[in-house]
Design a protein around this motif. Structure first.
Motif, PDB file in Angstrom:
ATOM      1  N   MET A 182       0.836  -1.201   0.000  1.00  0.00           N
ATOM      2  CA  MET A 182       0.000   0.000   0.000  1.00  0.00           C
ATOM      3  C   MET A 182       0.872   1.254   0.000  1.00  0.00           C
ATOM      4  SD  MET A 182      -2.987   0.828   2.739  1.00  0.00           S
ATOM      5  CE  MET A 182      -4.165  -0.344   2.103  1.00  0.00           C
ATOM      6  N   MET A 183       1.911   1.226   0.821  1.00  0.00           N
ATOM      7  CA  MET A 183       2.774   2.396   0.960  1.00  0.00           C
ATOM      8  C   MET A 183       3.617   2.657  -0.288  1.00  0.00           C
ATOM      9  SD  MET A 183       1.854   3.713   3.762  1.00  0.00           S
ATOM     10  CE  MET A 183       3.080   4.995   3.921  1.00  0.00           C
ATOM     11  N   ASP A 184       3.730   1.661  -1.177  1.00  0.00           N
ATOM     12  CA  ASP A 184       4.458   1.874  -2.437  1.00  0.00           C
ATOM     13  C   ASP A 184       3.824   2.981  -3.283  1.00  0.00           C
ATOM     14  OD1 ASP A 184       6.370  -0.017  -1.861  1.00  0.00           O
ATOM     15  OD2 ASP A 184       5.450  -1.596  -3.089  1.00  0.00           O
ATOM     16  N   LYS A 185       2.532   3.203  -3.113  1.00  0.00           N
ATOM     17  CA  LYS A 185       1.811   4.240  -3.879  1.00  0.00           C
ATOM     18  C   LYS A 185       1.655   5.549  -3.093  1.00  0.00           C
ATOM     19  CE  LYS A 185       0.377   1.688  -7.467  1.00  0.00           C
ATOM     20  NZ  LYS A 185       0.554   1.999  -8.852  1.00  0.00           N
ATOM     21  N   THR A 208      -6.603   8.196  -8.786  1.00  0.00           N
ATOM     22  CA  THR A 208      -6.940   6.826  -9.135  1.00  0.00           C
ATOM     23  C   THR A 208      -7.512   6.144  -7.898  1.00  0.00           C
ATOM     24  OG1 THR A 208      -5.194   6.697 -10.782  1.00  0.00           O
ATOM     25  CG2 THR A 208      -5.951   4.603  -9.859  1.00  0.00           C
ATOM     26  N   ILE A 209      -8.576   5.361  -8.089  1.00  0.00           N
ATOM     27  CA  ILE A 209      -9.111   4.538  -7.002  1.00  0.00           C
ATOM     28  C   ILE A 209      -8.936   3.086  -7.425  1.00  0.00           C
ATOM     29  CG2 ILE A 209     -11.140   3.879  -5.650  1.00  0.00           C
ATOM     30  CD1 ILE A 209     -12.215   6.713  -6.035  1.00  0.00           C
ATOM     31  N   GLN A 210      -8.292   2.312  -6.538  1.00  0.00           N
ATOM     32  CA  GLN A 210      -8.007   0.910  -6.847  1.00  0.00           C
ATOM     33  C   GLN A 210      -8.438   0.018  -5.698  1.00  0.00           C
ATOM     34  OE1 GLN A 210      -3.862   0.120  -7.684  1.00  0.00           O
ATOM     35  NE2 GLN A 210      -4.291  -1.942  -8.426  1.00  0.00           N
ATOM     36  N   ASP A 211      -9.134  -1.070  -6.038  1.00  0.00           N
ATOM     37  CA  ASP A 211      -9.521  -2.059  -5.044  1.00  0.00           C
ATOM     38  C   ASP A 211      -8.263  -2.807  -4.603  1.00  0.00           C
ATOM     39  OD1 ASP A 211     -10.320  -4.803  -4.069  1.00  0.00           O
ATOM     40  OD2 ASP A 211     -12.306  -3.897  -4.297  1.00  0.00           O
ATOM     41  N   PHE A 212      -7.976  -2.772  -3.321  1.00  0.00           N
ATOM     42  CA  PHE A 212      -6.740  -3.362  -2.812  1.00  0.00           C
ATOM     43  C   PHE A 212      -6.736  -4.886  -2.919  1.00  0.00           C
ATOM     44  CE2 PHE A 212      -3.786  -4.748   0.553  1.00  0.00           C
ATOM     45  CZ  PHE A 212      -2.651  -4.093   0.121  1.00  0.00           C
ATOM     46  N   VAL A 213      -7.886  -5.503  -2.730  1.00  0.00           N
ATOM     47  CA  VAL A 213      -7.965  -6.965  -2.746  1.00  0.00           C
ATOM     48  C   VAL A 213      -7.930  -7.506  -4.180  1.00  0.00           C
ATOM     49  CG1 VAL A 213      -9.378  -8.967  -2.104  1.00  0.00           C
ATOM     50  CG2 VAL A 213      -9.178  -7.030  -0.538  1.00  0.00           C
ATOM     51  N   TRP A 240      -6.798   3.832  -2.185  1.00  0.00           N
ATOM     52  CA  TRP A 240      -7.030   2.392  -2.061  1.00  0.00           C
ATOM     53  C   TRP A 240      -8.422   2.144  -1.484  1.00  0.00           C
ATOM     54  CZ3 TRP A 240      -4.038  -0.874  -4.451  1.00  0.00           C
ATOM     55  CH2 TRP A 240      -2.678  -0.635  -4.589  1.00  0.00           C
ATOM     56  N   LEU A 241      -9.126   1.203  -2.048  1.00  0.00           N
ATOM     57  CA  LEU A 241     -10.408   0.736  -1.528  1.00  0.00           C
ATOM     58  C   LEU A 241     -10.099  -0.548  -0.763  1.00  0.00           C
ATOM     59  CD1 LEU A 241     -13.343   1.635  -1.775  1.00  0.00           C
ATOM     60  CD2 LEU A 241     -13.573   0.106  -3.731  1.00  0.00           C
ATOM     61  N   VAL A 242     -10.251  -0.501   0.560  1.00  0.00           N
ATOM     62  CA  VAL A 242      -9.867  -1.621   1.418  1.00  0.00           C
ATOM     63  C   VAL A 242     -11.078  -2.112   2.223  1.00  0.00           C
ATOM     64  CG1 VAL A 242      -7.468  -0.828   1.626  1.00  0.00           C
ATOM     65  CG2 VAL A 242      -9.146  -0.113   3.321  1.00  0.00           C
TER      66      VAL A 242
END
Length: 180
Positions: free
Chosen positions: A76-79, A168-173, A86-88
């Motif tokens: 997660m911290m890479d971004k 950007t919104i990204q689903d983490f799973v 992130w969507l968590v």
């Protein structure tokens, strides 16, 4: 140094407009349902849309999300910090009014200096949604923000970031990109 006046204002249900990565955003104390309702009313926004939470420290967001492994946190911290949301999976503690009917919560650690200064001055997360009426153009200037909201919100002066579009919104799973 903590901004006690701003902390009190937010804890009492106040809403702020502040610079984000690409435009002015609206924010409030995510634990204050009244303040979240005020943002929905100001934007004429559907209750079914969830909110993004932003903070200067990941520790402030941990209560809102399910526990992650050390490997997942590193990933997660890479971004971060930066314009990536992130969507968590949300924790049981996360208020339903933030999730928009889903089991997830959107979180971000921003990189924009004025936003970080704001977040460091209050030392807790806030909601983040664009400061515009739903389906209308994003607000890019302090003047337009003041004209739209007048005295309905406290406007925090500062420079918006250089991003041309929303984060950007990204689903983490699943790793699926929700918004690019």
């Amino acid at each position: 140094m903590a901004n006690q006046r701003l902390i009190r204002y937010l804890k009492q249900g106040g809403v702020i407009a502040y610079p984000t990565e690409s435009c002015y955003g609206l924010g409030c104390d995510p634990k204050n349902k009244y303040a979240v309702e005020k943002i929905l009313w100001l934007k004429k926004r559907s209750r079914s849309k969830g909110f993004i939470l932003i903070s200067s420290k990941i520790n402030h967001l941990r209560a809102y999300m399910k526990d992650l492994s050390e490997t997942q946190k590193k990933e997660m911290m890479d971004k971060w910090p930066g314009p990536h949301t992130w969507l968590v999976p949300a924790s049981n503690y996360c208020p339903s009014w933030l999730k928009g009917g889903s089991h997830n919560i959107a979180i971000r650690l921003p990189k924009v200096k004025s936003t970080l200064n704001l977040l460091n001055s209050i030392n807790f997360p806030i909601t983040s949604t664009s400061a515009n009426l739903s389906h209308k153009q994003s607000i890019k200037t302090l003047r337009v923000c003041k004209n739209l909201f007048r005295s309905k919100v406290k406007i925090i002066d500062g420079n918006i970031g250089s991003e041309k579009k929303p984060t950007t919104i990204q689903d983490f799973v699943s790793r699926k990109i929700i918004r690019k």
